[in-house]
Design a protein around this motif. Structure first.
Motif, PDB file in Angstrom:
ATOM      1  N   LYS A 188       0.826  -1.206   0.000  1.00  0.00           N
ATOM      2  CA  LYS A 188       0.000   0.000   0.000  1.00  0.00           C
ATOM      3  C   LYS A 188       0.867   1.266   0.000  1.00  0.00           C
ATOM      4  O   LYS A 188       0.564   2.242  -0.703  1.00  0.00           O
ATOM      5  CB  LYS A 188      -0.927  -0.008   1.217  1.00  0.00           C
ATOM      6  CG  LYS A 188      -1.777   1.237   1.359  1.00  0.00           C
ATOM      7  CD  LYS A 188      -2.628   1.164   2.618  1.00  0.00           C
ATOM      8  CE  LYS A 188      -3.428   2.443   2.814  1.00  0.00           C
ATOM      9  NZ  LYS A 188      -4.234   2.381   4.075  1.00  0.00           N
ATOM     10  N   ASN A 189       1.927   1.240   0.795  1.00  0.00           N
ATOM     11  CA  ASN A 189       2.790   2.426   0.929  1.00  0.00           C
ATOM     12  C   ASN A 189       3.723   2.636  -0.260  1.00  0.00           C
ATOM     13  O   ASN A 189       4.292   3.728  -0.420  1.00  0.00           O
ATOM     14  CB  ASN A 189       3.626   2.310   2.211  1.00  0.00           C
ATOM     15  CG  ASN A 189       2.768   2.380   3.462  1.00  0.00           C
ATOM     16  OD1 ASN A 189       1.713   3.009   3.456  1.00  0.00           O
ATOM     17  ND2 ASN A 189       3.213   1.729   4.528  1.00  0.00           N
ATOM     18  N   MET A 190       3.881   1.605  -1.079  1.00  0.00           N
ATOM     19  CA  MET A 190       4.788   1.702  -2.218  1.00  0.00           C
ATOM     20  C   MET A 190       4.382   2.822  -3.174  1.00  0.00           C
ATOM     21  O   MET A 190       5.237   3.544  -3.698  1.00  0.00           O
ATOM     22  CB  MET A 190       4.814   0.351  -2.970  1.00  0.00           C
ATOM     23  CG  MET A 190       5.646   0.349  -4.237  1.00  0.00           C
ATOM     24  SD  MET A 190       5.802  -1.322  -4.936  1.00  0.00           S
ATOM     25  CE  MET A 190       4.072  -1.703  -5.343  1.00  0.00           C
ATOM     26  N   PHE A 191       3.098   3.021  -3.364  1.00  0.00           N
ATOM     27  CA  PHE A 191       2.620   4.002  -4.346  1.00  0.00           C
ATOM     28  C   PHE A 191       2.792   5.455  -3.877  1.00  0.00           C
ATOM     29  O   PHE A 191       3.340   6.278  -4.625  1.00  0.00           O
ATOM     30  CB  PHE A 191       1.169   3.683  -4.710  1.00  0.00           C
ATOM     31  CG  PHE A 191       1.019   2.330  -5.351  1.00  0.00           C
ATOM     32  CD1 PHE A 191       1.251   2.156  -6.710  1.00  0.00           C
ATOM     33  CD2 PHE A 191       0.687   1.219  -4.588  1.00  0.00           C
ATOM     34  CE1 PHE A 191       1.128   0.907  -7.302  1.00  0.00           C
ATOM     35  CE2 PHE A 191       0.571  -0.040  -5.170  1.00  0.00           C
ATOM     36  CZ  PHE A 191       0.797  -0.196  -6.533  1.00  0.00           C
ATOM     37  N   PRO A 192       2.372   5.786  -2.654  1.00  0.00           N
ATOM     38  CA  PRO A 192       2.656   7.154  -2.204  1.00  0.00           C
ATOM     39  C   PRO A 192       4.144   7.451  -2.087  1.00  0.00           C
ATOM     40  O   PRO A 192       4.570   8.590  -2.309  1.00  0.00           O
ATOM     41  CB  PRO A 192       1.958   7.241  -0.837  1.00  0.00           C
ATOM     42  CG  PRO A 192       1.616   5.860  -0.447  1.00  0.00           C
ATOM     43  CD  PRO A 192       1.511   5.069  -1.691  1.00  0.00           C
ATOM     44  N   ASP A 193       4.938   6.432  -1.767  1.00  0.00           N
ATOM     45  CA  ASP A 193       6.392   6.634  -1.702  1.00  0.00           C
ATOM     46  C   ASP A 193       6.960   7.008  -3.077  1.00  0.00           C
ATOM     47  O   ASP A 193       7.764   7.938  -3.200  1.00  0.00           O
ATOM     48  CB  ASP A 193       7.087   5.372  -1.187  1.00  0.00           C
ATOM     49  CG  ASP A 193       6.847   5.128   0.294  1.00  0.00           C
ATOM     50  OD1 ASP A 193       6.346   6.060   0.973  1.00  0.00           O
ATOM     51  OD2 ASP A 193       7.141   4.009   0.772  1.00  0.00           O
ATOM     52  N   LEU A 194       6.521   6.294  -4.114  1.00  0.00           N
ATOM     53  CA  LEU A 194       6.978   6.585  -5.471  1.00  0.00           C
ATOM     54  C   LEU A 194       6.485   7.946  -5.949  1.00  0.00           C
ATOM     55  O   LEU A 194       7.205   8.686  -6.616  1.00  0.00           O
ATOM     56  CB  LEU A 194       6.499   5.492  -6.432  1.00  0.00           C
ATOM     57  CG  LEU A 194       7.278   4.172  -6.408  1.00  0.00           C
ATOM     58  CD1 LEU A 194       6.527   3.093  -7.183  1.00  0.00           C
ATOM     59  CD2 LEU A 194       8.674   4.364  -7.000  1.00  0.00           C
ATOM     60  N   ALA A 195       5.237   8.261  -5.595  1.00  0.00           N
ATOM     61  CA  ALA A 195       4.674   9.552  -6.000  1.00  0.00           C
ATOM     62  C   ALA A 195       5.449  10.698  -5.366  1.00  0.00           C
ATOM     63  O   ALA A 195       5.758  11.704  -6.023  1.00  0.00           O
ATOM     64  CB  ALA A 195       3.198   9.620  -5.613  1.00  0.00           C
ATOM     65  N   LYS A 197       8.598  10.583  -4.199  1.00  0.00           N
ATOM     66  CA  LYS A 197       9.976  10.583  -4.708  1.00  0.00           C
ATOM     67  C   LYS A 197      10.077  11.265  -6.074  1.00  0.00           C
ATOM     68  O   LYS A 197      11.027  11.996  -6.354  1.00  0.00           O
ATOM     69  CB  LYS A 197      10.481   9.143  -4.807  1.00  0.00           C
ATOM     70  CG  LYS A 197      11.872   9.027  -5.430  1.00  0.00           C
ATOM     71  CD  LYS A 197      12.291   7.565  -5.563  1.00  0.00           C
ATOM     72  CE  LYS A 197      13.648   7.465  -6.269  1.00  0.00           C
ATOM     73  NZ  LYS A 197      14.057   6.036  -6.433  1.00  0.00           N
ATOM     74  N   ASN A 198       9.060  11.028  -6.925  1.00  0.00           N
ATOM     75  CA  ASN A 198       9.101  11.541  -8.299  1.00  0.00           C
ATOM     76  C   ASN A 198       8.230  12.780  -8.507  1.00  0.00           C
ATOM     77  O   ASN A 198       8.116  13.255  -9.642  1.00  0.00           O
ATOM     78  CB  ASN A 198       8.658  10.435  -9.259  1.00  0.00           C
ATOM     79  CG  ASN A 198       9.618   9.263  -9.284  1.00  0.00           C
ATOM     80  OD1 ASN A 198      10.640   9.304  -9.938  1.00  0.00           O
ATOM     81  ND2 ASN A 198       9.270   8.208  -8.557  1.00  0.00           N
ATOM     82  N   ASP A 199       7.639  13.270  -7.415  1.00  0.00           N
ATOM     83  CA  ASP A 199       6.773  14.453  -7.487  1.00  0.00           C
ATOM     84  C   ASP A 199       5.640  14.250  -8.500  1.00  0.00           C
ATOM     85  O   ASP A 199       5.440  15.040  -9.426  1.00  0.00           O
ATOM     86  CB  ASP A 199       7.594  15.691  -7.852  1.00  0.00           C
ATOM     87  CG  ASP A 199       6.821  16.988  -7.632  1.00  0.00           C
ATOM     88  OD1 ASP A 199       5.882  16.984  -6.812  1.00  0.00           O
ATOM     89  OD2 ASP A 199       7.148  17.998  -8.294  1.00  0.00           O
ATOM     90  N   LEU A 200       4.877  13.171  -8.288  1.00  0.00           N
ATOM     91  CA  LEU A 200       3.789  12.815  -9.204  1.00  0.00           C
ATOM     92  C   LEU A 200       2.429  12.985  -8.537  1.00  0.00           C
ATOM     93  O   LEU A 200       2.285  12.717  -7.332  1.00  0.00           O
ATOM     94  CB  LEU A 200       3.911  11.349  -9.639  1.00  0.00           C
ATOM     95  CG  LEU A 200       5.245  10.872 -10.220  1.00  0.00           C
ATOM     96  CD1 LEU A 200       5.152   9.394 -10.582  1.00  0.00           C
ATOM     97  CD2 LEU A 200       5.629  11.698 -11.441  1.00  0.00           C
TER      98      LEU A 200
END
Length: 245
Positions: A188-195, A197-200
């Motif tokens: 679950k946390n993988m997606f907000p972490d990537l967002a 990190k990449n400012d998405l």
């Protein structure tokens, strides 16, 4: 008798000369006509070429939104792919005359690894906006999260490298706790972490108000019904609408 033969020979010579002159005149007329036809064809070719050159300029202004995902994006189990949430988004865009064309690049059963392998081909669509919806199949199969995260990052990097101005939107996902609470929480946390990190821009949970609700899912309990996709479209639209405006 000899005189008659000489006369016939003389007449034949005259006839041959007349015939040769006629052939020369005919040949000149034919060549002149061909030259005129060639000139006309060249003129027509120039006009056609000009028209062809104008058309790409007109279509180059089209803005494209690519939905890059799995069976959720592809509309698995629906009779009409336009009833999947990307198709519903297209209807909203058309009603508002926003000038975007959606490309549904969803593949049923797709994993982050599969997405990584086909990203270069998909980028031929030249997306203005790229919506990344992958990871659910990784989670259901228990793929190591480090690997899934690296694959998603590789897809993001590929888009940024080829089209630095493309806006990437990441769709968040959650899974049932079949793989254990720790795995489920990290997934679950993988997606907000990537967002972050990449400012998405992030869609927090694509299946919000649909996942786990039997009336909004097909018999497999995983894939949304036509009504379920209407809600998925609302979840996406809440994040996408401000970007379009």
């Amino acid at each position: 008798m000899l005189k008659n033969n000489q006369l016939l020979i003389h007449i034949n010579n005259i006839s041959q000369k007349v015939f040769l002159k006629f052939c020369c005149v005919f040949l000149l007329i034919f060549m002149f006509s061909c030259k005129q036809d060639t000139t006309k064809n060249a003129t027509n070719t120039e006009k056609t070429t000009t028209e062809i050159e104008i058309n790409p300029t007109e279509t180059s202004s089209v803005k494209t939104i690519v939905f890059f995902g799995d069976s959720l994006t592809a509309g698995y189990g629906l009779e009409d792919v336009n009833d999947a949430f990307p198709g519903i988004i297209q209807q909203k865009i058309d009603s508002l005359e926003l000038g975007y064309t959606i490309v549904n690049s969803g593949v049923s059963g797709e994993t982050t690894s599969g997405g990584k392998n086909r990203i270069d081909w998909v980028l031929n669509q030249k997306p203005t906006i790229f919506i990344l919806e992958l990871g659910a199949n990784d989670g259901l199969r228990g793929v190591p999260l480090k690997q899934s995260k690296e694959n998603l990052q590789a897809i993001i990097d590929a888009v940024k490298k080829k089209y630095p101005d493309t806006i990437i939107v990441l769709a968040g996902m959650q899974i049932p706790p079949n793989m254990g609470q720790e795995y489920t929480s990290e997934f679950k946390n993988m997606f907000p972490d990537l967002a972050k990190k990449n400012d998405l821009p992030l869609i927090p949970f694509l299946l919000e108000n649909v996942g786990g609700i039997s009336d909004l899912n097909q018999r497999d309990g995983i894939h949304p019904t036509k009504e379920g996709h209407q809600i998925l479209a609302k979840n996406v639209w809440a994040v996408l609408k401000p970007i379009l405006k």
